[in-house]
Every structure is written in structure tokens, then in C-alpha cells.
Write a protein that holds these residues in place. Structure first.
Motif, short mmCIF file in Angstrom:
data_model
loop_
_atom_site.label_atom_id
_atom_site.label_comp_id
_atom_site.label_asym_id
_atom_site.label_seq_id
_atom_site.Cartn_x
_atom_site.Cartn_y
_atom_site.Cartn_z
N THR A 181 2.95 4.29 -1.56
CA THR A 181 2.80 4.99 -2.83
C THR A 181 4.06 4.89 -3.67
OG1 THR A 181 3.66 7.09 -1.98
CG2 THR A 181 1.28 6.67 -1.71
N CYS A 201 6.21 5.86 -11.89
CA CYS A 201 5.98 5.42 -10.51
C CYS A 201 5.49 6.56 -9.62
CB CYS A 201 7.23 4.78 -9.93
SG CYS A 201 8.62 5.89 -9.71
N SER A 210 -0.68 5.20 -6.94
CA SER A 210 -1.30 5.38 -5.63
C SER A 210 -0.83 4.31 -4.65
CB SER A 210 -2.82 5.35 -5.73
OG SER A 210 -3.25 4.12 -6.29
N ASN A 211 -0.43 3.16 -5.18
CA ASN A 211 0.20 2.11 -4.37
C ASN A 211 1.04 1.24 -5.30
OD1 ASN A 211 -1.37 -0.45 -5.21
ND2 ASN A 211 -3.01 0.99 -4.67
N ASN A 250 0.81 -1.22 0.00
CA ASN A 250 0.00 0.00 0.00
C ASN A 250 0.85 1.28 0.00
OD1 ASN A 250 0.96 -0.16 2.59
ND2 ASN A 250 -1.02 0.14 3.59
N SER A 309 3.21 8.56 -10.06
CA SER A 309 1.74 8.66 -10.10
C SER A 309 1.04 7.43 -9.50
CB SER A 309 1.27 8.85 -11.54
OG SER A 309 1.60 7.70 -12.32
N LYS A 351 5.53 7.42 -4.87
CA LYS A 351 6.41 8.49 -4.37
C LYS A 351 7.29 7.99 -3.24
CE LYS A 351 3.67 12.63 -5.48
NZ LYS A 351 3.01 13.83 -4.91
N GLU A 352 6.69 7.22 -2.32
CA GLU A 352 7.47 6.68 -1.21
C GLU A 352 8.52 5.70 -1.70
OE1 GLU A 352 9.16 5.65 2.34
OE2 GLU A 352 7.97 7.42 1.80
#
Length: 440
Positions: free
Chosen positions: A114, A421, A425-426, A112, A423, A116-117
Motif C-alpha cells: 500500500t 500516496c 491501495s497498492n 501490492n 490513499s 501507507k507502507e
């Protein structure tokens, strides 16, 4: 502590867009190395070993689907990524970190999380690992360290962030990791090349184990490659200057030391007006560590081949590329490659040694029976940080590495997810594509 804050508080918005892009490029590049490494004998051995030896849950073997413990998975996945060695590194750290960091990243990140992470943790890990490598080489310049000795700290940093360790626990995790880091002398793996390679799997396993232990309250020593006064300048600009901008990429599946010689040979390949059988002499001038081999026999497997300058030059002359396992297999059996191998003499060039490791140059001179001489001139290796590959070249490399290893759809889906990546959401779909069995 500045480093601990950087590990836990870094956000994607803190990272310049150019470095974000470089992080994406290095991620797709290292992913390609993991995929082509999956069908190697090395990967098969380590996968079967961890399944037989380490039970548990928490980690999956890539393109395999079997679940094992987290440390076992990062060990196997790190070794798989390193198996063919076709991913980049840092000249001043004097080695690569991608295999260790990718294994840590994709095995410890939660579905889960993102995109971004994922990208932020990846870039953060490189900054910590590369600086630890630069610091180690400064503190102990008399020894040639294999990358696992320092990139374990980057692994511990990624694991500490993704496993939500406290700042104090993270400090201990880094200290544990540095203390138990594999001390692997690279001259040994070059002189006696086997499956131990750069020790990337051990660095990933111990880096993650350090974080898991620290989370339970296990304590570690101070991290000298971060905390010693003599290396303070290396860490002063953390978060302001990005070491990832100085990283290099590898177009060929051999040690980076060999690649300048291969590029010099390719310069001549297009100009040779006689067949390869007419060649009587090939002199390869390069820097000291690349030319140290003297009487190494013709390699019989990829492990032996990847640290053999004579083989690399002979094979690239014949095939024009050296990135796929099938090319290696053909080269091992080729009478023409064997003939060229016997013609090659490696020679240290002092002017090239004097600028190593900042730059890597080579010069190849070929002579033939007819009296012709072909001279490449001084050639710097392809895809150094000063002239990196384009996005399209990296995409082409990824497609070439995954062709025949994955179905076209699966490879395309992976490529698109990584390039976009930010964009996501998970990352559940990305992990699923890596973890599920490879049915091509």
C-alpha cells in the motif's frame, strides 16, 4: 532492541501528520532528482554496466525497463538519483540519504504494497539513516565522512522491513551493512570531483545485499553507531522526536556547501546596474569547507561543477538558476561565466565557520570598473530546515526537473500519486511509471 522494533513495527498512524507530510515532500523531491539524473552520462554508464555484468531478476532500471538482479538495480538507480545531486539531507548528519533510500525503497517494495507502507518505510529509513549519520559524526568527529558511510544503515533497515526479515536477521543485516559500509572521505570527492560522488549507489547495493545475506543466515557484527553507549542518547527518543523535521532541501544542483554563496549572489543580481563584463571583483565569504578550493580550473562537466563554489556563483549570477542540465551545458561554454569565474575570490569567514554545520551562511561583495560596490550582507541558504520550501515551491521544482525528461502526463501522474500516496491501495502503478522505458 528498540531500533529493530521501530524498523518492523512502525505504522503510519504512529507518525505525526506533519512528519507524514514531510515524508511525502521529501519523496517527491528525491524522485525529481532521480528523473533528471536519468539522462546523465553517469546514469548511462552504470545502467549499461549492470546490464552487461549482472544478470538475474528482481529489480528494474528506472525509466529504462530492463530487469537485472536486485542489488544491481539498487546500485544503478542510486547512482542515477545522485547524479545531479539536487535532493535534500540533514545538517547534523552532514550529508544526504535520499538517493540511497529511494533506490532501496522503490526497488525492494512489492507492487501490492500500500501507499501507507511505502511512506512508512520511507520515513523509517530516514530516521535510522540520519541518526546513524549523527552517531558516526559523534564517534569519529575527526574525519569528514561521505554520506554513503552511514546511509547504508538506513538502506539495510528499509530492505529488512520490505523483505520481511525476522528481528534477529535484521540485527545482523544492520551489522553487516555497517561493517562493509563504503569508507569514502568527502574531501577527496570535493578536491577531485568525478562520478564517484557520494557513493549513494554502493550504499544502496551493499545495504540491500546485507539484508539478503542476513535472510539466508549470514551473520554480522554489532552496529556500533546504534549500540555504543556514547551514542545512546541519539537513539533514546526514536519514534518520539523526528529527525526528518530537521532536514533541508536544495534549490540548486550543486553541493549544499555552495548554496549560501549562490543565494547571496542572487541578492545582488537584481541590484546590479551594470552588465556582467563591468565586474572586476567578486569576493565570496563563507564557512571553511565551502571556501577550501583555491585554484580549481573552470569545470568542464557536472561532476566538476557541483563542488566548485566559484562556478556556482558565476553561473547563478548569469542565469538566475542552476537546476537543469541545459543550464550547466550553457555555462560551461559561456565567456561571461568564465570572466566572472576569474573575478571570484573565496574567503573563509570565521563567524560562518563557527556556526557550521547547524547553519550555513555566506556574504558576496561585487566591485565594478565604475567604482560601484554591491554587498549582499550575511545571507543564510535558502530552504534550510528553519525556512523550508512551501508545497507549491517543491511542486514547481519537480515540474521544472521533469520538464523535457518525461511526458507531461507521465510527470503529472507521478506527482499526483506521490502527493496522494497515503490513499493508494497498492503502488503497482507508481512502480510501473518509474520502471517502464522513457519514451517521453
Amino acid at each position: 532492541m528498540q531500533v529493530i522494533n521501530f524498523i518492523h513495527q512502525l505504522k503510519l498512524e504512529d507518525i505525526p501528520e506533519a512528519i507524514q507530510r514531510e515524508g511525502i515532500r521529501s519523496l517527491i523531491d528525491t524522485l525529481g532528482a532521480a528523473i533528471i539524473g536519468h539522462n546523465t552520462k553517469l546514469s548511462h554508464i552504470v545502467n549499461e554496466y549492470v546490464v552487461a555484468t549482472y544478470g538475474g531478476k528482481g529489480g528494474f532500471l528506472w525509466l529504462d525497463g530492463r530487469e537485472v538482479s536486485l542489488p544491481a538495480a539498487v546500485f544503478a538507480n542510486g547512482m542515477t538519483t545522485d547524479a545531479m545531486g539536487i535532493y535534500g539531507g540533514h545538517p547534523l548528519a552532514r550529508g544526504t540519504a535520499g538517493a540511497t533510500l529511494l533506490a532501496t525503497l522503490l526497488t525492494t517494495v512489492t507492487p501490492n504494497a500500500t501507499g501507507k507502507e511505502l511512506l512508512t518505510s520511507w520515513i523509517m529509513g530516514f530516521e535510522i539513516a540520519f541518526r546513524a549519520g549523527i552517531a558516526l559524526n559523534k564517534r569519529d568527529s575527526s574525519k569528514a565522512h561521505t554520506a554513503c558511510t552511514w546511509n547504508i544503515i538506513g538502506s539495510a533497515a528499509i530492505a529488512s522491513r520490505l523483505l520481511s526479515l525476522s528481528p534477529s536477521q535484521t540485527e545482523h543485516a544492520l551489522g553487516i551493512a555497517e561493517y562493509v559500509a563504503p569508507v569514502a572521505p568527502i574531501p577527496k570527492t570535493v578536491g577531485y570531483p568525478t562520478m564517484v560522488r557520494t557513493g549513494a549507489g554502493w550504499a544502496a547495493m551493499e545495504g540491500v545485499t546485507s539484508a539478503l545475506l542476513a535472510r539466508q543466515g549470514f551473520t554480522g557484527s554489532p552496529t556500533f553507531n546504534i549500540e555504543e553507549k556514547e551514542v545512546a542518547d541519539i537513539w533514546d527518543d526514536l519514534g518520539q522526536h523526528w529527525q526528518l523535521s530537521k532536514s533541508y532541501y536544495k534549490p540548486y544542483t550543486v553541493c549544499r556547501w555552495m548554496q549560501a554563496g549562490m543565494d547571496a549572489a542572487l541578492v545582488l543580481r537584481d541590484h546590479l546596474k551594470e552588465d556582467f563584463k563591468s565586474i572586476t571583483s567578486i569576493k565570496v565569504h563563507s564557512f571553511a569547507v565551502a571556501t577550501k578550493e583555491r585554484n580549481m580550473p573552470m569545470p568542464k562537466n557536472t561532476e566538476e561543477a557541483q563542488f566548485n563554489l566559484k562556478f556556482a556563483v558565476a553561473a547563478i549570477l548569469v542565469y538566475g538558476e542552476l537546476g537543469r542540465a541545459t543550464t550547466f551545458e550553457a555555462a560551461f561554454k559561456s565567456d561571461i561565466v568564465a570572466h566572472l569565474y576569474d573575478c571570484i575570490e573565496t574567503i573563509e569567514e570565521e563567524k560562518f565557520t563557527s556556526i557550521y554545520p547547524n547553519q550555513r551562511f555566506a556574504r558576496v561583495i561585487i566591485k565594478t570598473y565604475s567604482g560601484m560596490t554591491y554587498d549582499s550582507g550575511d545571507i543564510e541558504e535558502k530552504w534550510a530546515s528553519t525556512e523550508p520550501p512551501t508545497d507549491e515551491e517543491l511542486k514547481e521544482k519537480f515540474r521544472a526537473l521533469t520538464k523535457g525528461e518525461l511526458s507531461e502526463k507521465r510527470a503529472t501522474d507521478l506527482e499526483e500519486m506521490v502527493w496522494n500516496c497515503i490513499s493508494l491501495s497498492n503502488v503497482s502503478s507508481l512502480l510501473e511509471l518509474m520502471n517502464q522505458p522513457n519514451l517521453s
